[in-house]
Design a protein around this motif. Sequence first.
Motif, mmCIF file in Angstrom:
data_model
loop_
_atom_site.group_PDB
_atom_site.id
_atom_site.type_symbol
_atom_site.label_atom_id
_atom_site.label_comp_id
_atom_site.label_asym_id
_atom_site.label_seq_id
_atom_site.Cartn_x
_atom_site.Cartn_y
_atom_site.Cartn_z
ATOM 1 N N GLU A 117 0.692 -1.244 -0.066
ATOM 2 C CA GLU A 117 -0.167 0.045 0.013
ATOM 3 C C GLU A 117 0.875 1.205 0.012
ATOM 4 O OE1 GLU A 117 -3.283 -0.188 -0.429
ATOM 5 O OE2 GLU A 117 -4.011 -1.986 0.468
ATOM 6 N N THR A 118 2.091 1.168 0.937
ATOM 7 C CA THR A 118 2.957 2.494 0.811
ATOM 8 C C THR A 118 3.304 2.546 -0.551
ATOM 9 O OG1 THR A 118 3.343 1.860 3.018
ATOM 10 C CG2 THR A 118 4.770 3.437 1.963
ATOM 11 N N GLY A 119 3.781 1.548 -1.318
ATOM 12 C CA GLY A 119 4.335 1.862 -2.569
ATOM 13 C C GLY A 119 3.270 2.635 -3.636
ATOM 14 N N LEU A 120 1.923 2.184 -3.417
ATOM 15 C CA LEU A 120 0.707 2.705 -4.031
ATOM 16 C C LEU A 120 0.806 4.329 -3.809
ATOM 17 C CD1 LEU A 120 -1.961 0.395 -4.151
ATOM 18 C CD2 LEU A 120 -0.816 1.184 -6.382
ATOM 19 N N ILE A 121 1.054 4.766 -2.451
ATOM 20 C CA ILE A 121 1.182 6.095 -2.178
ATOM 21 C C ILE A 121 2.483 6.800 -2.763
ATOM 22 C CG2 ILE A 121 1.609 7.678 -0.381
ATOM 23 C CD1 ILE A 121 0.239 5.697 1.643
ATOM 24 N N TYR A 122 3.678 6.266 -2.937
ATOM 25 C CA TYR A 122 4.713 6.714 -3.551
ATOM 26 C C TYR A 122 4.447 7.018 -5.293
ATOM 27 C CZ TYR A 122 6.901 5.781 0.582
ATOM 28 O OH TYR A 122 7.358 5.768 2.068
ATOM 29 N N ALA A 123 3.694 5.902 -5.709
ATOM 30 C CA ALA A 123 3.162 5.973 -7.034
ATOM 31 C C ALA A 123 2.360 7.337 -7.340
ATOM 32 C CB ALA A 123 2.474 4.858 -7.571
ATOM 33 N N ALA A 124 1.584 7.294 -6.407
ATOM 34 C CA ALA A 124 0.510 8.594 -6.749
ATOM 35 C C ALA A 124 1.254 9.845 -6.644
ATOM 36 C CB ALA A 124 -0.494 8.585 -5.620
ATOM 37 N N GLN A 125 2.245 9.815 -5.569
ATOM 38 C CA GLN A 125 3.060 11.263 -5.191
ATOM 39 C C GLN A 125 3.919 11.397 -6.367
ATOM 40 O OE1 GLN A 125 4.690 9.898 -1.412
ATOM 41 N NE2 GLN A 125 3.208 11.318 -0.430
ATOM 42 N N SER A 126 4.298 10.466 -7.178
ATOM 43 C CA SER A 126 5.425 10.745 -8.394
ATOM 44 C C SER A 126 4.433 11.241 -9.436
ATOM 45 C CB SER A 126 5.745 9.142 -8.708
ATOM 46 O OG SER A 126 6.914 9.477 -9.890
ATOM 47 N N ILE A 127 3.340 10.867 -9.585
ATOM 48 C CA ILE A 127 2.326 11.576 -10.573
ATOM 49 C C ILE A 127 2.190 13.114 -10.004
ATOM 50 C CG2 ILE A 127 0.068 11.617 -11.796
ATOM 51 C CD1 ILE A 127 1.699 9.132 -12.518
ATOM 52 N N VAL A 128 2.128 13.224 -8.894
ATOM 53 C CA VAL A 128 1.908 14.612 -8.331
ATOM 54 C C VAL A 128 2.963 15.302 -8.632
ATOM 55 C CG1 VAL A 128 1.555 16.017 -6.159
ATOM 56 C CG2 VAL A 128 0.202 13.961 -6.470
ATOM 57 N N GLU A 129 4.311 14.674 -8.412
ATOM 58 C CA GLU A 129 5.511 15.566 -8.876
ATOM 59 C C GLU A 129 5.860 15.848 -10.117
ATOM 60 O OE1 GLU A 129 9.766 13.944 -8.244
ATOM 61 O OE2 GLU A 129 9.056 14.368 -6.312
ATOM 62 N N ASP A 130 5.087 15.013 -10.963
ATOM 63 C CA ASP A 130 5.040 15.345 -12.451
ATOM 64 C C ASP A 130 4.103 16.455 -12.638
ATOM 65 O OD1 ASP A 130 6.661 13.350 -13.220
ATOM 66 O OD2 ASP A 130 5.404 11.999 -14.081
ATOM 67 N N LEU A 131 2.915 16.781 -12.275
ATOM 68 C CA LEU A 131 2.062 17.639 -12.401
ATOM 69 C C LEU A 131 2.415 18.934 -11.949
ATOM 70 C CD1 LEU A 131 -1.150 15.539 -11.131
ATOM 71 C CD2 LEU A 131 -0.595 16.250 -13.593
ATOM 72 N N LYS A 132 3.282 18.844 -10.865
ATOM 73 C CA LYS A 132 3.955 20.226 -10.371
ATOM 74 C C LYS A 132 4.899 20.700 -11.262
ATOM 75 C CE LYS A 132 3.218 19.444 -5.206
ATOM 76 N NZ LYS A 132 4.109 19.116 -4.124
ATOM 77 N N ASN A 133 5.509 19.669 -12.025
ATOM 78 C CA ASN A 133 6.617 20.121 -12.596
ATOM 79 C C ASN A 133 5.985 20.474 -14.162
ATOM 80 O OD1 ASN A 133 8.679 19.853 -10.830
ATOM 81 N ND2 ASN A 133 8.828 17.735 -11.397
ATOM 82 N N GLY A 134 4.702 20.316 -14.512
ATOM 83 C CA GLY A 134 3.944 21.081 -15.796
ATOM 84 C C GLY A 134 3.911 19.818 -16.536
ATOM 85 N N ILE A 135 4.098 18.593 -16.257
ATOM 86 C CA ILE A 135 3.758 17.404 -17.026
ATOM 87 C C ILE A 135 2.456 17.108 -17.314
ATOM 88 C CG2 ILE A 135 4.499 14.835 -17.390
ATOM 89 C CD1 ILE A 135 7.232 15.629 -16.274
ATOM 90 N N LYS A 136 1.901 16.834 -18.180
ATOM 91 C CA LYS A 136 0.462 16.353 -18.373
ATOM 92 C C LYS A 136 0.180 14.777 -18.313
ATOM 93 C CE LYS A 136 -0.887 20.737 -19.286
ATOM 94 N NZ LYS A 136 -1.635 21.417 -18.204
ATOM 95 N N LEU A 137 -0.840 14.406 -17.920
ATOM 96 C CA LEU A 137 -1.004 13.232 -17.619
ATOM 97 C C LEU A 137 -0.815 12.295 -18.889
ATOM 98 C CD1 LEU A 137 -4.334 12.440 -15.501
ATOM 99 C CD2 LEU A 137 -2.090 12.208 -14.899
ATOM 100 N N PRO A 138 -0.915 12.710 -20.010
ATOM 101 C CA PRO A 138 -0.694 11.679 -21.253
ATOM 102 C C PRO A 138 0.798 11.755 -21.345
ATOM 103 C CG PRO A 138 -2.410 13.381 -21.877
ATOM 104 C CD PRO A 138 -1.868 13.707 -20.490
ATOM 105 N N ALA A 139 1.411 12.539 -20.767
ATOM 106 C CA ALA A 139 3.131 12.575 -21.311
ATOM 107 C C ALA A 139 3.758 12.081 -19.933
ATOM 108 C CB ALA A 139 3.618 14.078 -21.157
ATOM 109 N N VAL A 140 3.099 11.378 -18.954
ATOM 110 C CA VAL A 140 3.757 10.964 -17.996
ATOM 111 C C VAL A 140 4.494 9.557 -18.650
ATOM 112 C CG1 VAL A 140 3.196 9.227 -15.735
ATOM 113 C CG2 VAL A 140 2.099 11.520 -15.919
ATOM 114 N N GLU A 141 5.762 9.429 -18.160
ATOM 115 C CA GLU A 141 6.600 8.423 -18.574
ATOM 116 C C GLU A 141 6.418 7.097 -17.765
ATOM 117 O OE1 GLU A 141 10.608 9.628 -18.788
ATOM 118 O OE2 GLU A 141 10.214 11.157 -20.393
ATOM 119 N N ASN A 142 6.694 5.867 -18.312
ATOM 120 C CA ASN A 142 6.654 4.783 -17.596
ATOM 121 C C ASN A 142 7.879 4.572 -16.771
ATOM 122 O OD1 ASN A 142 4.398 3.793 -18.974
ATOM 123 N ND2 ASN A 142 5.478 2.634 -20.404
ATOM 124 N N ARG A 143 7.713 4.138 -15.553
ATOM 125 C CA ARG A 143 8.928 4.118 -14.610
ATOM 126 C C ARG A 143 8.753 3.285 -13.415
ATOM 127 N NH1 ARG A 143 7.121 9.379 -14.353
ATOM 128 N NH2 ARG A 143 6.137 9.969 -12.662
#
Length: 714
Positions: A90-116
């Motif tokens: 479950e903690t890993g899922l939190i970090y996954a969501a926060q990784s997306i949040v970090e992308d959004l803060k950096n101006g990255i749109k959802l369609p451009a989120v990279e696999n990682r």
Amino acid sequence: MKKTVFYLVLLLLTVSCADTQSVQLNFDTTSLQQHYATKKLSESLLENGYSIAENNAAVTVEFKLDTTLGKDAYAINNQGKNLVLTGGNETGLIYAAQSIVEDLKNGIKLPAVENRSESPQLLFRAIKFDLPWDSYRHSYALSQHDEMCRDLGYWEAFLDMMSENRFNVLTVWNLHPYPFMIKPKNFPEASEWTDEEMKEWKHLFTSIFKMAKERGIDTYVMPFNIFVPPSFAKKHGVALNNLEHHHYVDADTSQIIKTYTRESVTQLLNEYPDLSGMGLTLGEGMGGMTPFEREQWMQETIIAGMQQANRTSKLIHRIPFSGNTESLGATSMEMEQITRDGIEKEAAMENIEKPVWASMKFNWSHPHSTTKLIKVHGGKLYGKYFDPVPQDFKIVWTVRNEDFFCLRWGVEEFARAHIKANTPDYVGGYFIGSETYIPAKDYFTNSDYKISSKYAFERQWLFYKLWGRLLYNADTPNTVFVNAFKQRYGEAHAEKLFKASNLAGKTPLRLVSFFDSTWDFTMYAEGFTYRNPETENVEFIDIKRFINQPPQDTTFVSIANYVKNYASKQKSLPEGYTTPVMLANDLERDSKEALRLVENITENNTDLMYEVADIKTWAYMGLYMAEKMKGGLALETYRQSNDSKNKELAVTHLENALGYWDKIIEITRPIYNDMPLVHYSENNGKTWQENDSLRFHWALLRNDVLKDIDMAKQ
């Protein structure tokens, strides 16, 4: 597994399938952690112009578990209209969501989120948090946080910060925690609270542990030993020598204290199901006991109490610092073997989860110095904890910070190198935190200046981000930290601020490496002060002490040793050693470059002004130290050769040093208050209450800086 949509009724508008900015979030409604992850992701999506849809959204974010990824690990798979976040737990899922949040803060749109994908290097990434109630040390600097530490809003913000930075363990410390958390069933006299007050305490701790669990953070209560409440001591006629809870007193091992302690541990674990575990620490209040007797006492109290609880729990076993019967005894091989035997016995017990975390202090109380392990609390290590490599317990380094609280600090290079140099297989993680500072109330900032941060820990955002993210993944790229500067102050300044922080922040590391220290008060790098063993006061490091003090890092050379053995004899040191001349040059180079990087930054908001001011203060302290180093070399050379030119040179360098100290005062006097400092609590042979009027500020030390010049002229 049942899936649903996370829907924020008060925040969202109904959207149609034609809305290309609509997002549907599918997650397990029974999971507290997934609720938290989707809440943080939803908030970020809304802030960035997206809307949350119940169905037929343009993009679906799917939360999935796959334990084969490993604890706290995550993977992100962008399939176009479907974004799959997978967590190893479950903690890993939190970090996954926060990784997306970090992308959004950096101006990255959802369609451009990279696999990682990312997985933790260390499974134990802890904050050491001293509570202001029955605190280890007694001082207004600690007790002033009482009100704020009772505020659940504070804890929500602190735990959010921990989760964002990938810390997964909160440990709360005070001398005797049980009366603040339970009313012992068989010893009601141990609690001095009314039923209503006890209800408030219980609500506080229940809420803290629940919020931590929601964020994937384990919690531990860390008591010291042997202490009992004064009301208990008076009723039973025990521990009467320690009603005020001093550390270094003879032990009272009365059977009634053992029974009370054991039952308190059991009741605590039973009444707080969200509490992950217990810690134990051997030393305080245990004078007169041998290492074996201390370990046996723990087995009969805390460990027995854990065994009798109605559930399993986790254990932190703090490595003891006394290899004899003294409270401040040295380490020993015998103590290491006794301790290891005890830990392995604990790890084999049914109600204790593996691994046991065995904590020891890296370079005692001042690890923000060198990345080399020079000592632990009490002295050197003998290797029994590592050889043979343990199977059921892991070493966790305690990286204490008693050296800087006010000035913002962040040296990526140091934290990254420290982790990479000190994490062999038998190491499971780190503690980060202090015993002389509570990161709650901001008592530093002059109230005439309005900054955005409400709490003290927010001022040290880079400190926590560097340690947390690098403990999770020591290969985390610097772009993560540069981007954090961008989000605060804009793209134009981010790179310069990050580089300048790294350069200027080396000043306290170099000072503590150059100046040997042990326990808390023996060094306060931010204030250029130390505990004078002759007066037993915390004082300014004068030029005499600066010349003669041996270094903590054994590859550094003191001024006295250098002048006596190398300077005039043209002897060369082995490769890898740092001479005072080299150290002065390093300080001067890095400090001047830090100042150059920030000199043209427009301070268009108060937060940025403080960030730049702290970088400049560290840089000017580096230049001060460099000139003091040169002055010390010249003065010691004069004293050994009686060459008056060196005396004049010493005076010149120390006058230059005063000029840099005045720059520190010029920067800090308007923006920082005179500050209470725990280090002063034992000065002048007075009680801590009498010393609570003492305050720290660089301006208050100017006369001590002047005295260096007078000493050189004599």
